[in-house]
Design a protein around this motif. Structure first.
Motif, short mmCIF file in Angstrom:
data_model
loop_
_atom_site.label_atom_id
_atom_site.label_comp_id
_atom_site.label_asym_id
_atom_site.label_seq_id
_atom_site.Cartn_x
_atom_site.Cartn_y
_atom_site.Cartn_z
N LEU A 235 25.60 49.37 7.02
CA LEU A 235 25.57 49.04 5.76
C LEU A 235 24.32 48.06 5.70
CD1 LEU A 235 26.90 48.52 3.01
CD2 LEU A 235 28.24 46.87 3.95
N GLY A 236 23.57 48.34 4.62
CA GLY A 236 22.23 47.78 4.40
C GLY A 236 22.31 46.97 3.06
N LEU A 237 22.01 45.58 2.95
CA LEU A 237 21.82 45.19 1.70
C LEU A 237 20.28 44.95 1.24
CD1 LEU A 237 22.74 43.14 -0.65
CD2 LEU A 237 21.95 41.22 0.91
N LEU A 238 20.06 45.58 0.04
CA LEU A 238 18.74 45.86 -0.42
C LEU A 238 18.35 44.95 -1.32
CD1 LEU A 238 18.91 49.89 -1.17
CD2 LEU A 238 18.35 48.67 1.02
N GLY A 239 16.95 44.76 -1.58
CA GLY A 239 16.42 43.75 -2.49
C GLY A 239 15.00 43.93 -2.55
N GLU A 240 14.44 42.99 -2.91
CA GLU A 240 12.78 43.04 -3.23
C GLU A 240 12.09 42.00 -2.38
OE1 GLU A 240 10.32 41.06 -6.89
OE2 GLU A 240 11.86 42.74 -7.58
N SER A 241 10.95 42.84 -1.79
CA SER A 241 10.26 42.15 -0.76
C SER A 241 9.29 41.22 -1.43
CB SER A 241 9.30 43.26 0.11
OG SER A 241 8.57 44.12 -0.90
N GLU A 242 8.65 40.55 -0.46
CA GLU A 242 7.51 39.60 -1.39
C GLU A 242 6.37 40.29 -1.98
OE1 GLU A 242 5.82 37.43 2.13
OE2 GLU A 242 7.75 36.51 2.52
N ASP A 243 6.02 41.68 -1.83
CA ASP A 243 4.82 42.27 -2.67
C ASP A 243 5.68 42.73 -3.76
OD1 ASP A 243 6.22 44.13 -1.22
OD2 ASP A 243 4.39 45.30 -0.44
#
Length: 358
Positions: A235-243
């Motif tokens: 199970l992975g939590l997704l989000g926004e990277s620095e770029d």
């Protein structure tokens, strides 16, 4: 990785003097649908890596079938965001997404090549698969593509069909969909070069897992579901990277039940994907967040038990059975970066090609 999303402007509009919309001669462009970014797609990237310093994956959104035959459009193997993350993992230098509409569908093969490959992108080389077709009514094939590109000083390469060892399965997105739908997620991993992963959003459920001592994240997804059953997964939590791109922020080993909860609601029939993360208390932090469920192996069929105690014992055994599988599969969550194909030679330099974009 550069993300060149050109879907907001009409696909047949005249190219603008926007350098971000051009690839230039330092790029070899891989052209195709790229649903799943499986081993066949990775072979295109590998070939392109040997032909130019940089590699671009070029595709269209919506998919042609979404526009031309929506009733027959197959379920996606990955969302556009998942495709972006896999391209990053593979070491792709640019992902270019062009807009597909009925005007594009009506372009002749020559007009298609002129508009997108010569005028807009202008790479030094174009790489496609052996079954690539383009233009109105799929009139163009790889021989026509090579001839049209050569007249503009652009090299081309065709990756032939890949034979899978000890298998009669044809490598492709259709075969992978069939494997996933049947629950053969381990075999799907062999064709993808990584675990099959389903993206979705965590929603509130009946909290029965919490009452059993195994709290679950209830994942709602429009993607391709595997066959009902119990799975070892991540199970992975997704989000926004620095770029600004999409990335995985955290992940946990897990077990998942995909089914209709026959022990508590035998007459429902509605499918639910419930994922229990091992050795961690996530509380309510995942609600309304985007997650990814990466399937490792199918452990058993979904069953109806006599009561909560029997179900609790079965879940405990599922977790025990899943642990060694998860430990052995952690490296398959992401594909390995693609290296150049051995023996491939770069195309001759085209003195008329545009300079690379900054």
């Amino acid at each position: 990785m550069r993300l060149l999303d050109l879907t907001a402007r009409p696909a047949t509009a005249a190219p603008q003097s926007d350098p971000r919309a051009l690839l230039g001669e330092t790029y070899a462009a891989c052209l195709g649908a790229f649903d799943g970014m499986h081993l066949g797609h990775q072979a295109l990237v590998r070939q392109a890596r040997a032909l130019a310093p940089k590699v671009a994956v070029v595709t269209f959104e919506p998919r042609p079938t979404d526009i031309l035959a929506p009733d027959r459009a197959p379920p996606r193997l990955q969302t556009p965001g998942q495709r972006e993350r896999v391209c990053r993992d593979l070491g792709v230098d640019a992902l270019t997404v062009l807009r597909f509409d009925r005007e594009v569908a009506g372009l002749s093969p020559q007009a298609f090549v002129d508009r997108f490959l010569i005028d807009l992108l202008a790479p030094s080389a174009v790489v496609v698969g052996y079954d690539f077709r383009f233009g109105a009514r799929r009139a163009g094939g790889t021989p026509e593509l090579a001839q049209m590109l050569a007249s503009a000083g652009i090299a081309s390469a065709v990756v032939e069909e890949i034979s899978l060892p000890d298998s009669e399965t044809k490598l492709g997105s259709t075969a992978i969909r069939q494997l996933v739908s049947s629950g053969a997620v381990e075999r799907a991993t062999d064709l993808l070069g990584r675990l099959y992963a389903l993206a979705g959003t965590v929603v509130h459920g009946a909290a029965r897992g919490r009452g059993l001592g195994f709290p679950t994240a209830n994942v709602r997804s429009t993607g391709l579901l595997p066959a009902p059953g119990v799975y070892a997964c991540f199970l992975g939590l997704l989000g926004e990277s620095e770029d600004g791109g999409r990335c995985e922020l955290e992940h946990w080993p897990a077990v998942a039940n995909l089914g209709s909860n026959p022990t508590f609601d035998p007459d429902s029939g509605a499918l639910h994907l419930e994922v229990h993360a091992l050795d961690v208390q996530l509380g309510e932090r995942l609600y309304d967040r985007e997650v990814e469920v990466a399937f490792v192996a199918r452990l058993r069929d979904e069953q109806r038990f006599d009561g909560p105690e029997a179900l609790r014992a079965a879940i405990a055994k599922d977790i025990q059975d899943a642990r060694p599988l998860l430990a052995a599969a952690d490296h398959l969550r992401h594909p390995a970066p693609v290296r150049a194909a051995p023996g491939a030679q770069p195309p001759p330099k085209n003195p008329n090609a545009p300079e690379d974009a900054p």
